[in-house]
Enzyme design. Sequence first.
Site, short mmCIF file in Angstrom:
data_model
loop_
_atom_site.label_atom_id
_atom_site.label_comp_id
_atom_site.label_asym_id
_atom_site.label_seq_id
_atom_site.Cartn_x
_atom_site.Cartn_y
_atom_site.Cartn_z
N LYS A 116 -28.36 -7.19 -1.49
CA LYS A 116 -28.40 -8.34 -0.50
C LYS A 116 -29.85 -8.04 0.35
CE LYS A 116 -26.02 -10.57 3.06
NZ LYS A 116 -24.72 -11.26 3.73
N GLU A 136 -27.23 -3.88 1.33
CA GLU A 136 -28.04 -4.73 2.28
C GLU A 136 -29.12 -4.07 3.02
OE1 GLU A 136 -26.10 -7.26 4.94
OE2 GLU A 136 -27.75 -8.50 5.27
#
Length: 336
Positions: A217, A175
């Site tokens: 992500k 992420e």
Amino acid sequence: MSELNNITLKILSNGKGILAADESTGTMTKRLESVNVPSTSENRLLFRETLFSSESMKNCIGGVILYDETIKQTANSKKTIPELISTSGAVPGIKVDTGAKILANSTDEKITEGLDGLRERLKEYYKLGARFTKWRGVYTISDKYPSKLSIHSNAHALARYSSLAQECKMVPIVEPEILMDGNHSAEDCFNKTSEVINKCFEELILHKVDLTGIILKPNMILPGSSSDKKITSEEIAKLTLKCLKESVPTEVPGIAFLSGGQSEKEATENLNLINKHNDTNFIMTYSYGRALQQGALKFWSKDIQNIKGTQEIFNHRANMCTLAAQGKWSAELETK
Ligand code: 13P
């Protein structure tokens, strides 16, 4: 197919997405206090358990990211929280970074910590039932940021974390989050996000990470929250797709967006349009925190024993997101 790839597909297939319920105790305290609920460990568990035992866990939620406190808690039903999640068919996951700290020699930027002792912690989380993990790097946009130093050091940490997670048989969520704060344009967000994601994959490849067993992500491509250059949802979807097509290797099976401060409806509408225009082989779904929980939290705070009512709100939101992950959402469905 590798076991890691199987886990990824189990989490993301058929419109399923991820519930990011991994707020640290500090962040969860802010969320609870904003709706006047005392942040005790019992209340944090009660809210989360209410979501984890809802109907949408079977049909919509493929994975739940937990925080260290929650993965060790036991539900009212006497099941451990990972057991409760697995019983509904979803995969338990765990945030393993220890937070973003000031980056030395770039005092306005952050570096995510948590690599020391990570292998041992990963083994413990695996035993507790986790099969995927999360690590978040965070970047800000301004005329001089994100700096090369921040882009490089966060990508390096994300890659070291990912290889350790895979060694421990868990899927890493990678992420790199570019924050929405600021008055930058969507074009700036596009350019910086491309640079950050490219660097992440350069490091992931260098660290021999199996790209078929990760979930990316990212943020969507949006103008800064205080920018006056707003763009339409159609433009957001097209720019987001263009950025990811150009910077994500095709072996990556799935991309699960963070909501990053978008409202529930915005995050749903943008994801829906991304899927309507998706001409890639990537699964494009959600890994939302606030955009899945906001409405449910507000409702719950008025009567924390109203489990059923809270679950209805959450089920609706999760259903909307799952429709959006298939490009089947429409605004009229929100009012039903
Ligand atoms: P938001 O969807 O609220 O941005 O949270 C997702 C997340 O996991 C941030 O790390």
